[in-house]
Design a protein around this motif. Structure first.
Motif, PDB file in Angstrom:
ATOM      1  N   LEU A  93     -24.740 -13.702 -18.185  1.00 16.83           N
ATOM      2  CA  LEU A  93     -23.747 -13.826 -17.122  1.00 16.83           C
ATOM      3  C   LEU A  93     -23.547 -12.488 -16.403  1.00 16.83           C
ATOM      4  CD1 LEU A  93     -21.451 -15.016 -15.458  1.00 16.83           C
ATOM      5  CD2 LEU A  93     -19.980 -14.787 -17.463  1.00 16.83           C
ATOM      6  N   ALA A  94     -23.358 -11.415 -17.164  1.00 20.66           N
ATOM      7  CA  ALA A  94     -23.140 -10.095 -16.563  1.00 20.66           C
ATOM      8  C   ALA A  94     -24.350  -9.678 -15.727  1.00 20.66           C
ATOM      9  CB  ALA A  94     -22.839  -9.067 -17.648  1.00 20.66           C
ATOM     10  N   ASP A  95     -25.533  -9.923 -16.240  1.00 21.61           N
ATOM     11  CA  ASP A  95     -26.768  -9.573 -15.522  1.00 21.61           C
ATOM     12  C   ASP A  95     -26.883 -10.376 -14.221  1.00 21.61           C
ATOM     13  OD1 ASP A  95     -29.346  -8.856 -14.706  1.00 21.61           O
ATOM     14  OD2 ASP A  95     -30.295  -9.378 -16.601  1.00 21.61           O
ATOM     15  N   ALA A  96     -26.595 -11.678 -14.293  1.00 18.34           N
ATOM     16  CA  ALA A  96     -26.673 -12.527 -13.095  1.00 18.34           C
ATOM     17  C   ALA A  96     -25.681 -12.058 -12.031  1.00 18.34           C
ATOM     18  CB  ALA A  96     -26.423 -13.990 -13.465  1.00 18.34           C
ATOM     19  N   ALA A  97     -24.459 -11.731 -12.447  1.00 18.21           N
ATOM     20  CA  ALA A  97     -23.442 -11.257 -11.499  1.00 18.21           C
ATOM     21  C   ALA A  97     -23.866  -9.923 -10.875  1.00 18.21           C
ATOM     22  CB  ALA A  97     -22.091 -11.117 -12.190  1.00 18.21           C
ATOM     23  N   PHE A  98     -24.441  -9.038 -11.686  1.00 13.43           N
ATOM     24  CA  PHE A  98     -24.917  -7.749 -11.187  1.00 13.43           C
ATOM     25  C   PHE A  98     -26.038  -7.948 -10.163  1.00 13.43           C
ATOM     26  CE2 PHE A  98     -27.664  -3.987 -11.470  1.00 13.43           C
ATOM     27  CZ  PHE A  98     -26.748  -3.005 -11.119  1.00 13.43           C
ATOM     28  N   ARG A  99     -26.964  -8.850 -10.489  1.00 14.32           N
ATOM     29  CA  ARG A  99     -28.077  -9.143  -9.575  1.00 14.32           C
ATOM     30  C   ARG A  99     -27.570  -9.711  -8.254  1.00 14.32           C
ATOM     31  NH1 ARG A  99     -33.245  -9.486 -12.157  1.00 14.32           N
ATOM     32  NH2 ARG A  99     -33.036  -8.997 -14.369  1.00 14.32           N
ATOM     33  N   ALA A 125     -27.035 -23.725 -21.937  1.00 11.89           N
ATOM     34  CA  ALA A 125     -26.630 -24.988 -21.310  1.00 11.89           C
ATOM     35  C   ALA A 125     -25.197 -24.887 -20.783  1.00 11.89           C
ATOM     36  CB  ALA A 125     -26.758 -26.139 -22.304  1.00 11.89           C
ATOM     37  N   LEU A 126     -24.310 -24.263 -21.553  1.00 15.94           N
ATOM     38  CA  LEU A 126     -22.925 -24.112 -21.101  1.00 15.94           C
ATOM     39  C   LEU A 126     -22.816 -23.095 -19.958  1.00 15.94           C
ATOM     40  CD1 LEU A 126     -20.981 -24.486 -24.460  1.00 15.94           C
ATOM     41  CD2 LEU A 126     -21.254 -26.163 -22.625  1.00 15.94           C
ATOM     42  N   LEU A 127     -23.718 -22.112 -19.920  1.00 18.56           N
ATOM     43  CA  LEU A 127     -23.768 -21.235 -18.750  1.00 18.56           C
ATOM     44  C   LEU A 127     -24.176 -22.036 -17.522  1.00 18.56           C
ATOM     45  CD1 LEU A 127     -25.427 -17.889 -19.928  1.00 18.56           C
ATOM     46  CD2 LEU A 127     -23.020 -18.303 -19.343  1.00 18.56           C
ATOM     47  N   GLY A 128     -25.091 -22.992 -17.699  1.00 15.60           N
ATOM     48  CA  GLY A 128     -25.475 -23.872 -16.594  1.00 15.60           C
ATOM     49  C   GLY A 128     -24.265 -24.611 -16.051  1.00 15.60           C
ATOM     50  N   ALA A 129     -23.424 -25.095 -16.976  1.00 16.29           N
ATOM     51  CA  ALA A 129     -22.193 -25.774 -16.553  1.00 16.29           C
ATOM     52  C   ALA A 129     -21.281 -24.801 -15.818  1.00 16.29           C
ATOM     53  CB  ALA A 129     -21.483 -26.369 -17.768  1.00 16.29           C
ATOM     54  N   ALA A 130     -21.133 -23.590 -16.344  1.00 16.01           N
ATOM     55  CA  ALA A 130     -20.272 -22.581 -15.710  1.00 16.01           C
ATOM     56  C   ALA A 130     -20.796 -22.192 -14.331  1.00 16.01           C
ATOM     57  CB  ALA A 130     -20.155 -21.351 -16.611  1.00 16.01           C
ATOM     58  N   SER A 131     -22.100 -22.245 -14.166  1.00 18.44           N
ATOM     59  CA  SER A 131     -22.686 -21.839 -12.885  1.00 18.44           C
ATOM     60  C   SER A 131     -22.207 -22.702 -11.722  1.00 18.44           C
ATOM     61  CB  SER A 131     -24.222 -21.869 -12.957  1.00 18.44           C
ATOM     62  OG  SER A 131     -24.720 -23.195 -12.898  1.00 18.44           O
ATOM     63  N   THR A 132     -21.697 -23.882 -12.023  1.00 12.84           N
ATOM     64  CA  THR A 132     -21.223 -24.769 -10.961  1.00 12.84           C
ATOM     65  C   THR A 132     -19.887 -24.320 -10.379  1.00 12.84           C
ATOM     66  OG1 THR A 132     -20.081 -26.307 -12.454  1.00 12.84           O
ATOM     67  CG2 THR A 132     -22.417 -26.752 -11.988  1.00 12.84           C
ATOM     68  N   VAL A 133     -19.180 -23.416 -11.076  1.00 12.61           N
ATOM     69  CA  VAL A 133     -17.879 -22.954 -10.591  1.00 12.61           C
ATOM     70  C   VAL A 133     -17.861 -21.447 -10.328  1.00 12.61           C
ATOM     71  CG1 VAL A 133     -16.568 -24.846 -11.625  1.00 12.61           C
ATOM     72  CG2 VAL A 133     -16.936 -22.744 -12.933  1.00 12.61           C
ATOM     73  N   LEU A 134     -18.994 -20.783 -10.507  1.00 11.74           N
ATOM     74  CA  LEU A 134     -19.084 -19.339 -10.260  1.00 11.74           C
ATOM     75  C   LEU A 134     -19.974 -19.081  -9.049  1.00 11.74           C
ATOM     76  CD1 LEU A 134     -19.491 -18.163 -13.964  1.00 11.74           C
ATOM     77  CD2 LEU A 134     -17.418 -18.118 -12.563  1.00 11.74           C
TER      78      LEU A 134
END
Length: 163
Positions: free
Chosen positions: A23-29, A113-122
């Motif tokens: 998550l931190a890496d994706a946000a940084f990117r 998989a739960l990060l995939g779910a979170a990706s829908t609201v971030l």
């Protein structure tokens, strides 16, 4: 953008810290300022583990204050009530009950998989999620985790459209 607060919680060995790294890496990117902190507890013995990730234009502290998490991702059902006080009123709780465990090819990919779910609201574009997964996971795990991420994303979108 205001700071987005995410708490990821579960038990030792479930991949809480790896999920927060992704998550931190994706946000940084995606160009955000990112801060992350971890609380290991008794993680080596299956105890509670949590990690705070905060991102936005300017983040001053790595800790999510109690009652201010915009998103709470919980990998173990028993950890939901323990961590619920971190969630703000109107925040989003993403728990393991969202997914059909039989649909995951490997239960160790539940965190992704739960990060995939979170990706829908971030507000992080999908290509940054995938790049972060590739950077943080062994190459032999890429396909499995891409499928798990897509499964979690689809489950969250299906639940949202059903409401």
């Amino acid at each position: 953008m205001n700071v987005k607060n995410i708490v990821i919680a579960g038990l030792g060995g479930q991949g809480v810290l790896k999920a927060s790294d992704i998550l931190a890496d994706a946000a940084f990117r995606a160009g955000f300022d990112v801060k992350k902190s971890e609380l290991h507890g008794m993680s080596q013995r299956g105890g509670s583990v949590s990690s705070d990730v905060r991102y936005g234009d300017a983040v001053l502290s790595p800790m999510v204050p109690p009652g201010e998490a915009d998103v709470l991702v919980v990998l173990e059902e028993t950890q939901i009530e323990i961590n619920r006080p971190t969630l703000r009123t109107g925040g989003v709780l993403i728990g393991p009950d969202l997914l059909d465990p039989a649909a995951l090819k490997n239960k160790k990919s539940l965190n992704v998989a739960l990060l995939g779910a979170a990706s829908t609201v971030l507000e992080i574009p999908q290509e940054h999620w995938l790049a972060a997964m590739h950077a943080n996971l062994a190459e032999k795990l890429h396909t499995l985790n891409e499928q798990s991420f897509a499964h979690g994303r689809a489950a969250a979108l299906a639940r949202t459209s059903a409401q």
